[in-house]
Design a protein around this motif. Sequence first.
Motif, PDB file in Angstrom:
ATOM      1  N   PHE A  16       0.831  -1.206   0.000  1.00 12.85           N
ATOM      2  CA  PHE A  16       0.000   0.000   0.000  1.00 12.85           C
ATOM      3  C   PHE A  16       0.865   1.255   0.000  1.00 12.85           C
ATOM      4  N   ARG A  17       1.931   1.251   0.801  1.00  9.68           N
ATOM      5  CA  ARG A  17       2.839   2.406   0.828  1.00  9.68           C
ATOM      6  C   ARG A  17       3.512   2.593  -0.534  1.00  9.68           C
ATOM      7  N   ARG A  18       3.831   1.494  -1.166  1.00  7.01           N
ATOM      8  CA  ARG A  18       4.459   1.576  -2.487  1.00  7.01           C
ATOM      9  C   ARG A  18       3.489   2.131  -3.525  1.00  7.01           C
ATOM     10  N   LEU A  19       2.218   1.747  -3.401  1.00  7.24           N
ATOM     11  CA  LEU A  19       1.205   2.304  -4.297  1.00  7.24           C
ATOM     12  C   LEU A  19       1.078   3.811  -4.102  1.00  7.24           C
ATOM     13  N   LEU A  20       1.105   4.219  -2.834  1.00  7.66           N
ATOM     14  CA  LEU A  20       0.985   5.652  -2.537  1.00  7.66           C
ATOM     15  C   LEU A  20       2.178   6.446  -3.069  1.00  7.66           C
ATOM     16  N   SER A  21       3.329   5.780  -3.230  1.00  8.36           N
ATOM     17  CA  SER A  21       4.509   6.490  -3.742  1.00  8.36           C
ATOM     18  C   SER A  21       4.282   7.002  -5.164  1.00  8.36           C
ATOM     19  N   TYR A  22       3.340   6.365  -5.883  1.00  6.80           N
ATOM     20  CA  TYR A  22       3.036   6.811  -7.246  1.00  6.80           C
ATOM     21  C   TYR A  22       2.265   8.135  -7.253  1.00  6.80           C
ATOM     22  N   THR A  23       1.800   8.581  -6.085  1.00  8.19           N
ATOM     23  CA  THR A  23       1.062   9.847  -6.029  1.00  8.19           C
ATOM     24  C   THR A  23       1.991  11.054  -5.877  1.00  8.19           C
ATOM     25  N   LYS A  24       3.277  10.828  -5.611  1.00 14.54           N
ATOM     26  CA  LYS A  24       4.205  11.934  -5.350  1.00 14.54           C
ATOM     27  C   LYS A  24       4.251  12.979  -6.466  1.00 14.54           C
ATOM     28  N   PRO A  25       4.295  12.564  -7.753  1.00 17.58           N
ATOM     29  CA  PRO A  25       4.336  13.598  -8.813  1.00 17.58           C
ATOM     30  C   PRO A  25       3.044  14.416  -8.929  1.00 17.58           C
ATOM     31  N   HIS A  26       1.997  13.976  -8.235  1.00 18.08           N
ATOM     32  CA  HIS A  26       0.691  14.635  -8.369  1.00 18.08           C
ATOM     33  C   HIS A  26       0.224  15.220  -7.031  1.00 18.08           C
ATOM     34  N   LYS A  27       1.175  15.599  -6.187  1.00 19.14           N
ATOM     35  CA  LYS A  27       0.826  16.074  -4.839  1.00 19.14           C
ATOM     36  C   LYS A  27      -0.061  17.308  -4.856  1.00 19.14           C
ATOM     37  N   ILE A 140      -6.178  -1.861  -9.712  1.00 18.97           N
ATOM     38  CA  ILE A 140      -5.444  -0.862  -8.927  1.00 18.97           C
ATOM     39  C   ILE A 140      -6.024   0.531  -9.169  1.00 18.97           C
ATOM     40  N   LYS A 141      -6.482   0.774 -10.400  1.00 16.84           N
ATOM     41  CA  LYS A 141      -7.047   2.083 -10.730  1.00 16.84           C
ATOM     42  C   LYS A 141      -8.200   2.444  -9.802  1.00 16.84           C
ATOM     43  N   GLU A 142      -9.004   1.444  -9.437  1.00 17.40           N
ATOM     44  CA  GLU A 142     -10.142   1.691  -8.543  1.00 17.40           C
ATOM     45  C   GLU A 142      -9.681   2.236  -7.195  1.00 17.40           C
ATOM     46  N   LEU A 143      -8.480   1.828  -6.772  1.00 17.22           N
ATOM     47  CA  LEU A 143      -7.960   2.325  -5.501  1.00 17.22           C
ATOM     48  C   LEU A 143      -7.823   3.836  -5.528  1.00 17.22           C
ATOM     49  N   PHE A 144      -7.283   4.359  -6.631  1.00 19.46           N
ATOM     50  CA  PHE A 144      -7.055   5.804  -6.734  1.00 19.46           C
ATOM     51  C   PHE A 144      -8.310   6.554  -7.178  1.00 19.46           C
ATOM     52  N   VAL A 145      -9.173   5.890  -7.943  1.00 13.94           N
ATOM     53  CA  VAL A 145     -10.375   6.563  -8.444  1.00 13.94           C
ATOM     54  C   VAL A 145     -11.410   6.739  -7.342  1.00 13.94           C
ATOM     55  N   THR A 146     -11.690   5.671  -6.605  1.00 12.63           N
ATOM     56  CA  THR A 146     -12.791   5.723  -5.631  1.00 12.63           C
ATOM     57  C   THR A 146     -12.385   5.407  -4.204  1.00 12.63           C
ATOM     58  N   VAL A 147     -11.514   4.416  -4.018  1.00  8.71           N
ATOM     59  CA  VAL A 147     -11.253   3.926  -2.660  1.00  8.71           C
ATOM     60  C   VAL A 147     -10.668   5.001  -1.763  1.00  8.71           C
ATOM     61  N   LEU A 148      -9.542   5.615  -2.172  1.00  7.81           N
ATOM     62  CA  LEU A 148      -8.889   6.606  -1.316  1.00  7.81           C
ATOM     63  C   LEU A 148      -9.810   7.789  -1.025  1.00  7.81           C
ATOM     64  N   ALA A 149     -10.461   8.283  -2.086  1.00  6.93           N
ATOM     65  CA  ALA A 149     -11.357   9.425  -1.902  1.00  6.93           C
ATOM     66  C   ALA A 149     -12.495   9.071  -0.965  1.00  6.93           C
ATOM     67  N   THR A 150     -13.070   7.884  -1.144  1.00  3.59           N
ATOM     68  CA  THR A 150     -14.196   7.465  -0.304  1.00  3.59           C
ATOM     69  C   THR A 150     -13.773   7.266   1.137  1.00  3.59           C
ATOM     70  N   LEU A 151     -12.616   6.629   1.355  1.00  3.43           N
ATOM     71  CA  LEU A 151     -12.147   6.394   2.722  1.00  3.43           C
ATOM     72  C   LEU A 151     -11.866   7.708   3.447  1.00  3.43           C
ATOM     73  N   VAL A 152     -11.210   8.645   2.743  1.00  5.14           N
ATOM     74  CA  VAL A 152     -10.926   9.945   3.367  1.00  5.14           C
ATOM     75  C   VAL A 152     -12.229  10.699   3.622  1.00  5.14           C
ATOM     76  N   GLN A 153     -13.098  10.744   2.615  1.00  2.00           N
ATOM     77  CA  GLN A 153     -14.368  11.456   2.759  1.00  2.00           C
ATOM     78  C   GLN A 153     -15.203  10.861   3.881  1.00  2.00           C
ATOM     79  N   SER A 154     -15.250   9.529   3.934  1.00  4.57           N
ATOM     80  CA  SER A 154     -16.044   8.858   4.971  1.00  4.57           C
ATOM     81  C   SER A 154     -15.466   9.108   6.355  1.00  4.57           C
TER      82      SER A 154
END
Length: 591
Positions: A16-27, A140-154
């Motif tokens: 999961f941490r490695r997946l999140l590392s892909y978000t660095k260029p889009h901070k 994996i795309k679903e993780l960034f499209v809906t999962v993270l946003a939904t978990l944070v929003q919830s």
Amino acid sequence: MNESYPKENLARKKVFRRLLSYTKPHKKQLAFAFLILFLATGADLLGPYIAKVFIDDYLTPRHFAWQSLTGLGIIFVLLYIGTALFHYLQIINFQTVALKIIQQLRVDVFNKVQHLGLSFFDKTPGGSLISRITNDTEAIKELFVTVLATLVQSSVMLIGIFIAMFALNVKVASFCLILLPLLFVLMYGYKKLSAVVFRTTREKLSQLNARLNESLQGMTIIQAMRQEKRLRKEFGKTNGEHNHASLKSIKLNSLLLRPAVQVLYVLGLVLVLGFFGVRSFDSVISIGVIYAFVNYLDRFFEPVNSMMQQLTHFQQATVSAERVFGLLDETEMAPTKIGNSASSIQEGKIEFKNVTFSYDGKTDVLKNISFVANPGETVALVGHTGSGKSSIINLLMRFYPIEKGDITIDGTSLKAFSDEELRKNIGLVLQDPFIFAGDVKSNIRLNNRNISDEQIVEAAKFVQADSFIEKLPKTYDEPIGERGSTFSSGQRQLLSFARTMAIDPRILVLDEATANVDTETEEAIQTALAKMREGRTTIAIAHRLSTIQDADQILVLHKGEIVERGTHQELLAFKGLYHKMYLLQQGEVAS
């Protein structure tokens, strides 16, 4: 099982941490998306409070101050309009980032596959790789499209709801805290049970893709050998296993998602209404507070339901990420240059020095192979199937690492040359050439910008491929389907000859280049091959001995060893294995 689970849990956190590392260029874009998300959540939470103010301050006391009510109504409408707008903006931003991340991840995976060694592909089904690059990255795309946003929003919604509930009534809000441990237990249990199910489902999907890919690639043989029934049975078995794993997932979701959460919701509703019901005997209860509490309680379980449902996608994404990162971390790479020397191929002298090789590390397919091919000479490799001829070519092309012995070109170890230097100086023509989808011109050029259109035509004429190319409706711009299925095997071979001659290599490697060519075409090709070999060091595998009688040296291989060597006449005079092979082929020709 209990000992292995903490390790698996730790591994998933690392993934999961490695997946999140892909978000660095889009901070920056993600920070904006989260800001919009917080604003949307805050606007959403203010709705019930405004309704409470309306009920307690205006509706219950029948105090209708139209100016104040109008202002309250405008604020209420603007809140919901703002909520809708904020949700739209955060969805657009999250999905944009998600698509960019998956695009990069797919490029990384594809790039990795391009540099893996052939030994990896020897034991990995192509369909399994396709599944990882497409299906798993899509999960994996679903993780960034809906999962993270939904978990944070919830999570923000839950915190905001509890703050609002405590602001309304501390005792009732404290009672509702009882629900939190129950929710955590439910989510933990679901996460633990679903991980095993989702891993099995993804694995079975990968096997399905492998079966499908194999069937499509071998459709000619399947139909010719009447293997349809067997393939349907095997595919049906794998499909059934995938269906069984999917049903387990459905049963798990049906039990632990909405139904279980609904039970907790009813429990919370009983607590709230019971508390206010008891209080109503002793004191006046505000209708607005009851409405707000019930509304917040209802909204409390909306994010809980969302979080539980997103756990499904989260587990799928994590399992898929494990498979994708497993491929990215694969260490079985194609051999590359060792050292910093800038070695180059000048004359093309090849020498094998006591080379021993094994594909599996157990059985040697080559044993102490030693020979020299001087510049301009032709060395032919002959022998029965499995004697090691193709393995010698595989090592010369550096498709596999050399473990024992060494191969040198112009006195320099093969390991010291860059990939670019080797590929532009060694031309390979296989028995079954691979033709890419595109057109004739692109298949000869292969994206080499240094090769002009004139050189393409010259190369085609040199190997006498122009005789059929010029007859095509669009000549060199004629479209070619997948694997060149619209061309005959001889035409495909001529294209591969032209492709090789277009780069003008110093070393020529031929793997029975005329095996799939008809007799008339073979005569023309033999003339072209003679021209191709002039001034070039040539290593040629030959099954038909008549094609290599003019070779400077013929190596006869048997069970991975060179058992005879010499010219055609010398080997016939020796009357050994080569002599027997020659008499056998002459007998076949005569018959």
